[in-house]
Design a protein around this motif. Structure first.
Motif, PDB file in Angstrom:
ATOM      1  N   SER A 393       0.808  -1.224   0.000  1.00  0.00           N
ATOM      2  CA  SER A 393       0.000   0.000   0.000  1.00  0.00           C
ATOM      3  C   SER A 393       0.842   1.274   0.000  1.00  0.00           C
ATOM      4  CB  SER A 393      -0.951   0.003   1.197  1.00  0.00           C
ATOM      5  OG  SER A 393      -0.233  -0.049   2.415  1.00  0.00           O
ATOM      6  N   SER A 394       2.042   1.230   0.580  1.00  0.00           N
ATOM      7  CA  SER A 394       2.874   2.432   0.627  1.00  0.00           C
ATOM      8  C   SER A 394       3.300   2.885  -0.766  1.00  0.00           C
ATOM      9  CB  SER A 394       4.115   2.188   1.494  1.00  0.00           C
ATOM     10  OG  SER A 394       4.901   1.138   0.946  1.00  0.00           O
ATOM     11  N   VAL A 395       3.298   1.944  -1.723  1.00  0.00           N
ATOM     12  CA  VAL A 395       3.660   2.275  -3.100  1.00  0.00           C
ATOM     13  C   VAL A 395       2.424   2.348  -3.988  1.00  0.00           C
ATOM     14  CG1 VAL A 395       4.900   1.478  -5.159  1.00  0.00           C
ATOM     15  CG2 VAL A 395       5.957   1.283  -2.911  1.00  0.00           C
ATOM     16  N   SER A 396       1.523   1.372  -3.856  1.00  0.00           N
ATOM     17  CA  SER A 396       0.375   1.286  -4.763  1.00  0.00           C
ATOM     18  C   SER A 396      -0.596   2.448  -4.611  1.00  0.00           C
ATOM     19  CB  SER A 396      -0.365  -0.042  -4.550  1.00  0.00           C
ATOM     20  OG  SER A 396      -0.858  -0.135  -3.225  1.00  0.00           O
ATOM     21  N   HIS A 397      -0.571   3.148  -3.477  1.00  0.00           N
ATOM     22  CA  HIS A 397      -1.471   4.279  -3.262  1.00  0.00           C
ATOM     23  C   HIS A 397      -0.860   5.609  -3.699  1.00  0.00           C
ATOM     24  CE1 HIS A 397      -3.947   1.946  -0.019  1.00  0.00           C
ATOM     25  NE2 HIS A 397      -4.155   1.521  -1.252  1.00  0.00           N
ATOM     26  N   LEU A 398       0.368   5.595  -4.209  1.00  0.00           N
ATOM     27  CA  LEU A 398       1.003   6.819  -4.679  1.00  0.00           C
ATOM     28  C   LEU A 398       0.372   7.278  -5.993  1.00  0.00           C
ATOM     29  CD1 LEU A 398       4.765   5.949  -4.039  1.00  0.00           C
ATOM     30  CD2 LEU A 398       3.354   7.544  -2.722  1.00  0.00           C
ATOM     31  N   PRO A 399       0.491   8.560  -6.343  1.00  0.00           N
ATOM     32  CA  PRO A 399      -0.020   9.034  -7.638  1.00  0.00           C
ATOM     33  C   PRO A 399       0.631   8.274  -8.797  1.00  0.00           C
ATOM     34  CG  PRO A 399       0.550  10.877  -6.215  1.00  0.00           C
ATOM     35  CD  PRO A 399       1.057   9.646  -5.529  1.00  0.00           C
ATOM     36  N   ASP A 400      -0.074   8.208  -9.918  1.00  0.00           N
ATOM     37  CA  ASP A 400       0.400   7.450 -11.075  1.00  0.00           C
ATOM     38  C   ASP A 400       1.775   7.911 -11.540  1.00  0.00           C
ATOM     39  OD1 ASP A 400      -1.899   5.995 -11.004  1.00  0.00           O
ATOM     40  OD2 ASP A 400      -2.861   7.025 -12.687  1.00  0.00           O
ATOM     41  N   SER A 401       2.026   9.211 -11.510  1.00  0.00           N
ATOM     42  CA  SER A 401       3.312   9.730 -11.988  1.00  0.00           C
ATOM     43  C   SER A 401       4.461   9.213 -11.133  1.00  0.00           C
ATOM     44  CB  SER A 401       3.298  11.259 -11.982  1.00  0.00           C
ATOM     45  OG  SER A 401       3.035  11.749 -10.668  1.00  0.00           O
ATOM     46  N   MET A 402       4.254   9.166  -9.828  1.00  0.00           N
ATOM     47  CA  MET A 402       5.290   8.654  -8.939  1.00  0.00           C
ATOM     48  C   MET A 402       5.483   7.152  -9.133  1.00  0.00           C
ATOM     49  SD  MET A 402       4.622  10.767  -5.412  1.00  0.00           S
ATOM     50  CE  MET A 402       6.121  10.136  -4.682  1.00  0.00           C
ATOM     51  N   GLN A 403       4.391   6.435  -9.355  1.00  0.00           N
ATOM     52  CA  GLN A 403       4.501   4.991  -9.592  1.00  0.00           C
ATOM     53  C   GLN A 403       5.289   4.711 -10.868  1.00  0.00           C
ATOM     54  OE1 GLN A 403       1.324   2.242  -8.966  1.00  0.00           O
ATOM     55  NE2 GLN A 403       0.129   3.684  -7.750  1.00  0.00           N
ATOM     56  N   ARG A 404       5.068   5.525 -11.896  1.00  0.00           N
ATOM     57  CA  ARG A 404       5.811   5.312 -13.145  1.00  0.00           C
ATOM     58  C   ARG A 404       7.312   5.515 -12.919  1.00  0.00           C
ATOM     59  NH1 ARG A 404       1.229   7.877 -15.465  1.00  0.00           N
ATOM     60  NH2 ARG A 404       2.262   9.921 -15.365  1.00  0.00           N
ATOM     61  N   PHE A 422       9.679  -5.689  -4.723  1.00  0.00           N
ATOM     62  CA  PHE A 422       8.689  -4.862  -4.032  1.00  0.00           C
ATOM     63  C   PHE A 422       8.229  -3.709  -4.928  1.00  0.00           C
ATOM     64  CE2 PHE A 422       7.719  -1.148  -1.383  1.00  0.00           C
ATOM     65  CZ  PHE A 422       6.679  -1.649  -0.613  1.00  0.00           C
ATOM     66  N   LEU A 423       9.183  -3.023  -5.563  1.00  0.00           N
ATOM     67  CA  LEU A 423       8.823  -1.909  -6.442  1.00  0.00           C
ATOM     68  C   LEU A 423       8.064  -2.393  -7.674  1.00  0.00           C
ATOM     69  CD1 LEU A 423      12.047   0.305  -6.320  1.00  0.00           C
ATOM     70  CD2 LEU A 423       9.846   0.703  -5.188  1.00  0.00           C
ATOM     71  N   GLU A 424       8.483  -3.526  -8.229  1.00  0.00           N
ATOM     72  CA  GLU A 424       7.787  -4.065  -9.402  1.00  0.00           C
ATOM     73  C   GLU A 424       6.335  -4.383  -9.076  1.00  0.00           C
ATOM     74  OE1 GLU A 424      11.334  -6.251 -11.970  1.00  0.00           O
ATOM     75  OE2 GLU A 424      10.198  -7.395 -10.478  1.00  0.00           O
ATOM     76  N   ARG A 425       6.145  -5.100  -7.969  1.00  0.00           N
ATOM     77  CA  ARG A 425       4.777  -5.500  -7.615  1.00  0.00           C
ATOM     78  C   ARG A 425       3.929  -4.308  -7.193  1.00  0.00           C
ATOM     79  NH1 ARG A 425       4.846  -8.358  -3.160  1.00  0.00           N
ATOM     80  NH2 ARG A 425       7.081  -8.157  -2.720  1.00  0.00           N
ATOM     81  N   GLY A 426       4.540  -3.385  -6.434  1.00  0.00           N
ATOM     82  CA  GLY A 426       3.772  -2.251  -5.940  1.00  0.00           C
ATOM     83  C   GLY A 426       3.335  -1.295  -7.020  1.00  0.00           C
ATOM     84  N   THR A 427       4.051  -1.255  -8.150  1.00  0.00           N
ATOM     85  CA  THR A 427       3.700  -0.342  -9.240  1.00  0.00           C
ATOM     86  C   THR A 427       3.009  -1.061 -10.398  1.00  0.00           C
ATOM     87  OG1 THR A 427       5.929  -0.633 -10.184  1.00  0.00           O
ATOM     88  CG2 THR A 427       5.591   1.233  -8.686  1.00  0.00           C
ATOM     89  N   THR A 428       2.659  -2.323 -10.211  1.00  0.00           N
ATOM     90  CA  THR A 428       1.945  -3.093 -11.225  1.00  0.00           C
ATOM     91  C   THR A 428       0.488  -3.237 -10.808  1.00  0.00           C
ATOM     92  OG1 THR A 428       3.937  -4.367 -11.749  1.00  0.00           O
ATOM     93  CG2 THR A 428       1.822  -5.289 -12.463  1.00  0.00           C
ATOM     94  N   PRO A 429      -0.457  -2.884 -11.670  1.00  0.00           N
ATOM     95  CA  PRO A 429      -1.878  -3.023 -11.321  1.00  0.00           C
ATOM     96  C   PRO A 429      -2.203  -4.467 -10.933  1.00  0.00           C
ATOM     97  CG  PRO A 429      -1.622  -1.794 -13.362  1.00  0.00           C
ATOM     98  CD  PRO A 429      -0.268  -2.352 -13.022  1.00  0.00           C
ATOM     99  N   ILE A 430      -3.147  -4.619 -10.013  1.00  0.00           N
ATOM    100  CA  ILE A 430      -3.495  -5.954  -9.534  1.00  0.00           C
ATOM    101  C   ILE A 430      -3.947  -6.848 -10.675  1.00  0.00           C
ATOM    102  CG2 ILE A 430      -5.879  -5.315  -8.955  1.00  0.00           C
ATOM    103  CD1 ILE A 430      -5.636  -7.240  -6.558  1.00  0.00           C
TER     104      ILE A 430
END
Length: 644
Positions: A393-404, A422-430
């Protein structure tokens, strides 16, 4: 309860198929060794191998003709596989409101009477596990259905001559034109998911009727399948947690007691976890002498750390029930795998199905019906992976620009470096990262392994429609929904049905009951995987705190684990090489890739055991069902079985 095989002719003359249907029906004798009956008319051939768990009335042998008397006597034929736990209530209602007549006490007769008086909508009133086919000779129409969870199977083979339907695919293969054809798209999905996703099979001509679906077929017309039941989670805020917990306990107690209805002996499987222990505890309220069964491995061998026998024995003592334990060896695995795969029909690479096979074999010596704990994880949030959305959640809830940006960073981090995954999974849609509990081969690995890799075939082809149905559910509940419609139906329930019916044992699953579902479907995520703990199935554990001994309530789930990792480095190494060399699957797979994984696994370079096992199971399936170079290895083989 029966193994069923039916043929509905497109243009009459069905009786000419009677002998061929009778021969193929023998392939299902393990599903019902107590009686065999075939009824043939100009339109249909209905065959059944019966397993007697209730009503020994001679007229109860399937197929059953209905009504039993009157001017329309025998209008319908029915064959039913399964059990309907509210059959007595439905029968009483039909007798009172519709003056329905009955000639037996069988569940099948209640189902066909309900269809006669209430029409196709009657299927939604059935509480139980079932797959059935009804022929209405007056309307010249076939109708059938599977239960909402998909506990009992039903396979379909439409041909120009008519439609064949059966409890297992093997009974349809004699009527398949291209019996050696392998659906390479389904093979690609299998290598990802370790099972063939419903409704397809490895044989392109044969499909499964989907869970919660019914069908209608009129001779000469199309075979029309439709969904009559869709199980939908509807998380609801809870104001009185104690009341919800009480509802769970009472619904499960009612379900367990309903599932114990049988004239035949009833037992239960018992592993180390809360699910099976809860079933045993509630069943023992009704039958204090309930026989229970567990499976494990030699305490002196490499599988000792995987064995649950000691823990199951502690549970049995705490509950005051007798326990029979079965010890399985690597030699047992190697010896039984061809027979196990023959019973599966399609490859399923879940190693736990092998100990289940031996567990069922032992239980079948004493009982005809056995209770199991399947379904609790999908309904109540039991898999550890359901905690992933909380950890990300600490990554997946960030704005899209930050996730990219973080996604770009993850690409330059070397493989194996902490934080990359962790970064790969957190920035990949479920929708992209979750496709069920099994994740065997990646797309890159399949491209190297498959002789005919199709890059446009992806796991999302299977999951995307299910994600669409899940809608706006939270991520945890969405994962449950994906597993309910993929993993549970493609793996858990397939292995449960085939491994128990291999020994003429009827497995019943009280968690997969509509009354239990009605409670589980409303639970919010925080009552399944609380955000500030590592607990899973939280509400279920609280509901069972007064039922299951305290040490078991919070015990970590194991669920009949299998020591294939050490075995493939030792006792199974040469055997695995032999399977790769003799399976004949080299035209579909580059088996040198797996030989390399096997060598690397033995050297402990990495744990490749699940990948190796997935390919080995396919190789055995290919040798049994495609090339015919491997026999199932029966010791009590029937003439029909010996031909495969």
């Amino acid at each position: 309860m029966a193994g069923l095989l039916t043929f509905v002719s497109a243009r009459g003359g069905a009786a000419a198929q009677r002998d061929a249907v009778a021969d193929a029906l023998g392939l299902l004798r393990h599903r019902g060794p107590d009686a065999e009956r075939i009824v043939a008319t100009d339109d249909v051939v209905f065959g059944s191998e019966d397993l007697r768990v209730a009503d020994g009335h001679p007229n109860a042998t399937q197929p059953i003709e209905y009504p039993p008397t009157g001017v329309t006597a025998g209008r319908y034929l029915i064959v039913l596989d399964g059990a309907v736990y509210n059959a007595a209530e439905l029968r009483a209602e039909l007798e009172e409101d519709r003056r329905a007549e009955f000639g037996t006490g069988s569940d099948a007769e209640v189902v066909v009477a309900a269809y006669h008086h209430w029409g196709p909508g009657a299927v939604s009133r059935l509480r139980g596990m079932f797959a059935f086919v009804i022929w209405d000779s007056s309307a010249r129409r076939a109708f059938g259905a599977r239960d909402a969870f998909g506990i009992k199977p039903l396979f379909q083979l439409p041909t120009s001559q008519g439609v064949y339907l059966a409890s297992e695919k093997k009974a349809l293969l004699p009527f398949v034109a291209e019996r050696t054809a392998v659906d390479t798209v389904r093979l690609q999905h299998y290598l990802t998911m370790q099972y063939v996703p419903e409704p397809a099979t490895m044989h392109p001509e044969v499909r499964r009727l989907g869970a919660g679906e019914s069908f209608v077929y009129t001779p000469g017309g199309p075979l029309a399948n439709r969904r009559y039941s869709q199980l939908t989670f509807r998380p609801t805020p809870v104001t009185d947690e104690a009341a919800v917990v009480h509802r769970i306990a009472e619904a499960l107690r009612d379900s367990v007691h309903a599932h114990m209805q049988a004239d035949a002996p009833v037992g239960a499987f018992l592993s180390s976890g809360i699910d099976s222990t809860a079933i045993v505890a509630l069943a023992a309220e009704k039958d204090p002498g309930l026989r229970t069964y567990t499976v494990g491995y030699d305490a002196a061998g490499p599988g000792a750390q995987f064995s649950e026998i000691d823990v199951a024995e502690q549970s049995a003592r705490a509950l005051g029930v007798p326990l029979s334990a079965t010890v399985v060896t690597a030699a047992d695995f190697m010896r039984a795998l061809p027979r196990i795969v023959w019973h599966l029909d399609d490859p399923v690479a879940d190693p736990a199905l092998v100990p289940l096979f031996f567990l069922a074999e032992r239980a079948a010596r004493d009982v005809t019906v056995v209770l199991g704990g399947d379904g609790a994880d999908e309904l109540f949030g039991g898999y550890p992976i359901y905690r992933e959305p909380l950890s990300l959640s600490s990554v997946s809830h960030l704005p899209d620009s930050m996730q990219r940006g973080l996604r770009a960073v993850s690409r330059v981090i070397p493989q194996g470096v902490k934080g990359k995954s962790f970064l790969e999974r957190g920035t990949t849609p479920i929708e992209e990262r979750y496709y069920g509990n099994a994740r065997i081969f990646s797309d890159e690995e399949k491209a190297a392994l498959l002789r005919h890799y199709e890059p446009d075939v992806r796991h999302t082809d299977v999951t995307a429609p299910v994600f669409k149905e899940a809608g706006a559910l939270d991520d945890v509940t969405t994962m449950q929904y994906i597993d309910l419609y993929t993993w549970l139906r493609g793996d858990i329930l397939v292995k449960a049905d085939r491994m128990t019916m291999a020994h003429s044992l009827q497995l019943r699953t009280p968690f997969l009951d509509r009354a239990v579902w009605e409670v589980a479907a409303t639970l919010p995520s925080e009552l399944k995987v609380p955000p500030r703990s590592q607990e899973t199935k939280a509400a279920l554990r609280r509901a069972l705190a007064g039922v299951v001994p305290e040490p078991i309530v919070h015990r970590k789930k194991l669920g009949f684990p299998v020591p294939i990792r050490p075995w493939l480095r030792g006792e199974m190494y040469d055997w695995a090489h032999g399977l790769l060399d003799t399976s004949g699957a080299g035209d579909l797979l580059d088996l040198d890739v797996i030989r390399g994984l096997l060598r690397g696994h033995r050297k402990k370079e990495a744990d490749h055991s699940r990948k190796i096992w997935t390919v080995l199971v396919f190789c055995v399936w290919h040798a049994v069902f495609v090339t015919g170079t491997m026999r199932p290895g029966f010791t009590d083989v029937s003439p029909e079985e010996s031909r495969l």
